[in-house]
Scaffold this motif. Sequence first.
Motif, PDB file in Angstrom:
ATOM      1  N   VAL A  70       0.502 -27.543  64.494  1.00 53.91           N
ATOM      2  CA  VAL A  70      -0.306 -28.767  64.489  1.00 53.91           C
ATOM      3  C   VAL A  70       0.313 -29.834  65.379  1.00 53.91           C
ATOM      4  O   VAL A  70      -0.408 -30.665  65.945  1.00 53.91           O
ATOM      5  CB  VAL A  70      -0.545 -29.297  63.053  1.00 53.91           C
ATOM      6  CG1 VAL A  70      -1.310 -28.282  62.229  1.00 53.91           C
ATOM      7  CG2 VAL A  70       0.744 -29.712  62.361  1.00 53.91           C
ATOM      8  N   CYS A  71       1.635 -29.813  65.513  1.00 51.69           N
ATOM      9  CA  CYS A  71       2.273 -30.735  66.461  1.00 51.69           C
ATOM     10  C   CYS A  71       1.783 -30.450  67.875  1.00 51.69           C
ATOM     11  O   CYS A  71       1.421 -31.373  68.629  1.00 51.69           O
ATOM     12  CB  CYS A  71       3.787 -30.602  66.397  1.00 51.69           C
ATOM     13  SG  CYS A  71       4.558 -31.411  64.972  1.00 51.69           S
TER      14      CYS A  71
ATOM     15  N   GLY B 184       9.495 -19.200  58.550  1.00 57.83           N
ATOM     16  CA  GLY B 184       8.620 -19.860  57.597  1.00 57.83           C
ATOM     17  C   GLY B 184       7.179 -19.967  58.078  1.00 57.83           C
ATOM     18  O   GLY B 184       6.938 -20.353  59.230  1.00 57.83           O
ATOM     19  N   ILE B 185       6.234 -19.683  57.205  1.00 59.42           N
ATOM     20  CA  ILE B 185       4.817 -19.780  57.551  1.00 59.42           C
ATOM     21  C   ILE B 185       4.427 -21.253  57.716  1.00 59.42           C
ATOM     22  O   ILE B 185       3.779 -21.631  58.703  1.00 59.42           O
ATOM     23  CB  ILE B 185       3.943 -19.118  56.465  1.00 59.42           C
ATOM     24  CG1 ILE B 185       4.409 -17.678  56.174  1.00 59.42           C
ATOM     25  CG2 ILE B 185       2.477 -19.157  56.880  1.00 59.42           C
ATOM     26  CD1 ILE B 185       4.374 -16.740  57.339  1.00 59.42           C
ATOM     27  N   THR B 186       4.808 -22.086  56.761  1.00 60.17           N
ATOM     28  CA  THR B 186       4.474 -23.505  56.863  1.00 60.17           C
ATOM     29  C   THR B 186       5.239 -24.147  58.009  1.00 60.17           C
ATOM     30  O   THR B 186       4.700 -25.020  58.717  1.00 60.17           O
ATOM     31  CB  THR B 186       4.774 -24.231  55.537  1.00 60.17           C
ATOM     32  OG1 THR B 186       4.211 -23.481  54.458  1.00 60.17           O
ATOM     33  CG2 THR B 186       4.185 -25.631  55.530  1.00 60.17           C
ATOM     34  N   ARG B 187       6.472 -23.753  58.201  1.00 59.88           N
ATOM     35  CA  ARG B 187       7.257 -24.249  59.346  1.00 59.88           C
ATOM     36  C   ARG B 187       6.511 -23.993  60.640  1.00 59.88           C
ATOM     37  O   ARG B 187       6.351 -24.898  61.492  1.00 59.88           O
ATOM     38  CB  ARG B 187       8.621 -23.558  59.365  1.00 59.88           C
ATOM     39  CG  ARG B 187       9.518 -23.912  60.561  1.00 59.88           C
ATOM     40  CD  ARG B 187      10.788 -23.056  60.505  1.00 59.88           C
ATOM     41  NE  ARG B 187      11.760 -23.442  61.510  1.00 59.88           N
ATOM     42  CZ  ARG B 187      11.823 -22.940  62.736  1.00 59.88           C
ATOM     43  NH1 ARG B 187      10.914 -22.035  63.119  1.00 59.88           N
ATOM     44  NH2 ARG B 187      12.749 -23.334  63.589  1.00 59.88           N
TER      45      ARG B 187
ATOM     46  N   GLN C 267       1.185 -34.513  57.191  1.00 63.23           N
ATOM     47  CA  GLN C 267       0.545 -34.078  55.952  1.00 63.23           C
ATOM     48  C   GLN C 267      -0.960 -33.945  56.147  1.00 63.23           C
ATOM     49  O   GLN C 267      -1.577 -32.974  55.705  1.00 63.23           O
ATOM     50  CB  GLN C 267       0.855 -35.060  54.823  1.00 63.23           C
ATOM     51  CG  GLN C 267       2.271 -34.990  54.296  1.00 63.23           C
ATOM     52  CD  GLN C 267       2.561 -36.030  53.238  1.00 63.23           C
ATOM     53  OE1 GLN C 267       1.997 -37.126  53.246  1.00 63.23           O
ATOM     54  NE2 GLN C 267       3.444 -35.709  52.303  1.00 63.23           N
ATOM     55  N   GLN C 268      -1.545 -34.911  56.818  1.00 60.28           N
ATOM     56  CA  GLN C 268      -2.989 -34.884  57.067  1.00 60.28           C
ATOM     57  C   GLN C 268      -3.362 -33.740  58.003  1.00 60.28           C
ATOM     58  O   GLN C 268      -4.339 -33.015  57.764  1.00 60.28           O
ATOM     59  CB  GLN C 268      -3.440 -36.212  57.658  1.00 60.28           C
ATOM     60  CG  GLN C 268      -4.944 -36.316  57.892  1.00 60.28           C
ATOM     61  CD  GLN C 268      -5.346 -37.669  58.455  1.00 60.28           C
ATOM     62  OE1 GLN C 268      -4.529 -38.396  59.014  1.00 60.28           O
ATOM     63  NE2 GLN C 268      -6.621 -38.018  58.313  1.00 60.28           N
ATOM     64  N   LEU C 269      -2.583 -33.553  59.065  1.00 58.47           N
ATOM     65  CA  LEU C 269      -2.872 -32.477  60.015  1.00 58.47           C
ATOM     66  C   LEU C 269      -2.727 -31.106  59.354  1.00 58.47           C
ATOM     67  O   LEU C 269      -3.528 -30.195  59.605  1.00 58.47           O
ATOM     68  CB  LEU C 269      -1.949 -32.579  61.226  1.00 58.47           C
ATOM     69  CG  LEU C 269      -2.186 -33.769  62.158  1.00 58.47           C
ATOM     70  CD1 LEU C 269      -1.053 -33.872  63.190  1.00 58.47           C
ATOM     71  CD2 LEU C 269      -3.538 -33.636  62.872  1.00 58.47           C
ATOM     72  N   TYR C 270      -1.730 -30.981  58.500  1.00 55.81           N
ATOM     73  CA  TYR C 270      -1.523 -29.694  57.819  1.00 55.81           C
ATOM     74  C   TYR C 270      -2.664 -29.410  56.844  1.00 55.81           C
ATOM     75  O   TYR C 270      -3.147 -28.274  56.754  1.00 55.81           O
ATOM     76  CB  TYR C 270      -0.180 -29.693  57.087  1.00 55.81           C
ATOM     77  CG  TYR C 270       0.073 -28.414  56.318  1.00 55.81           C
ATOM     78  CD1 TYR C 270       0.348 -27.228  56.982  1.00 55.81           C
ATOM     79  CD2 TYR C 270      -0.002 -28.389  54.922  1.00 55.81           C
ATOM     80  CE1 TYR C 270       0.555 -26.044  56.282  1.00 55.81           C
ATOM     81  CE2 TYR C 270       0.208 -27.227  54.218  1.00 55.81           C
ATOM     82  CZ  TYR C 270       0.483 -26.055  54.903  1.00 55.81           C
ATOM     83  OH  TYR C 270       0.685 -24.891  54.201  1.00 55.81           O
ATOM     84  N   ARG C 271      -3.114 -30.434  56.110  1.00 57.28           N
ATOM     85  CA  ARG C 271      -4.253 -30.236  55.207  1.00 57.28           C
ATOM     86  C   ARG C 271      -5.486 -29.782  55.988  1.00 57.28           C
ATOM     87  O   ARG C 271      -6.242 -28.925  55.528  1.00 57.28           O
ATOM     88  CB  ARG C 271      -4.554 -31.536  54.456  1.00 57.28           C
ATOM     89  CG  ARG C 271      -3.593 -31.838  53.325  1.00 57.28           C
ATOM     90  CD  ARG C 271      -4.129 -32.935  52.414  1.00 57.28           C
ATOM     91  NE  ARG C 271      -4.229 -34.221  53.089  1.00 57.28           N
ATOM     92  CZ  ARG C 271      -3.265 -35.141  53.109  1.00 57.28           C
ATOM     93  NH1 ARG C 271      -2.123 -34.902  52.475  1.00 57.28           N
ATOM     94  NH2 ARG C 271      -3.437 -36.289  53.727  1.00 57.28           N
TER      95      ARG C 271
END
Length: 311
Positions: free
Chosen positions: A234-235, A225-228, A291-295
């Motif tokens: 980001v972690c 997964g790309i988002t995965r 969510q914030q880090l991904y944005r």
Amino acid sequence: MATSIHDFHDDPRNAGILIWINGALKPRAEATVSVFDSGFVLGDGVWEGLRVVGGHPVFLDAHLDRLFEGAKAIALDIGLDRAGLTRAIYDTLAANGMQDGVHLRLMVTRGVKRTPYQDPRVCIGPATVVIIPEFKIAKPETVNAGLRLFTVHVRRGFPDVQDPKLNSHSKLNCITACIQAYTAGADEALMLDPHGFVATCNSTHFFIVRRGEVWTSSGDYCLGGITRANVLRVCAEAGIVAREKNFSLTEVYSADEAFCTGTFAGVVPVREIDGRAIGDGVPGPMVLRLQQLYRGLVERDVMFRAGERLA
């Protein structure tokens, strides 16, 4: 039927969209392929779903990497290089005046066959390439409230049966999982691997949070997964401990938080699994932080791509 992460607000603008088919832009009503196309006959093809932000397909390089990797694995000649596909995507967006709130489906099949038979050698032409852009956003009420998952009997299988790393048009195992989940009143199916450990969901990836650590499956039985991958990224950047490992439903039910990831909706909290509330049943602090880090990562990618286009 339960409201799903994939439910979206219908947009009347989609009735007039132009769809890219092998170099031609066609109105929606005229956007057709042959009944002899390999994708229709056998589900023989690969695809990508992309989110568009600020006029740019987000994380395009990673999506093209996965598309070409899958095409090579099944000996499919796309007929266009990365630059050609990139131009086609931007041309399609420009023709439709699309900037934000857009989800784009890029599909490639082996092309038209002279007879409906599985052997690729009966194909009589080049690959079929289709780009469908739509104005589509996830419903905020679903994203904010969280998802309900149901663990289904359908498993993610071994790679020597049908490799889950292939983002192929053949998605019947995911479809049967989806049917079982919504019949049970859930939004998405939680799927186990052949050993009984948690693998993934039918169309998203799955994470839990335990004692400040973020866990996801080993990745052996799910799509890359790309988002995965971006959540794991980001972690690492933020110093959050993230582990790819085997874990069971017992550990899922007692998790502090859970969430799903996907290109369409990003990071979405999970509030309930198999009738058990996860944590307090509301989005937790780790999910809100991710969510914030991904944005932020999305914004960085858009800025980079915009700079590339201007260069």
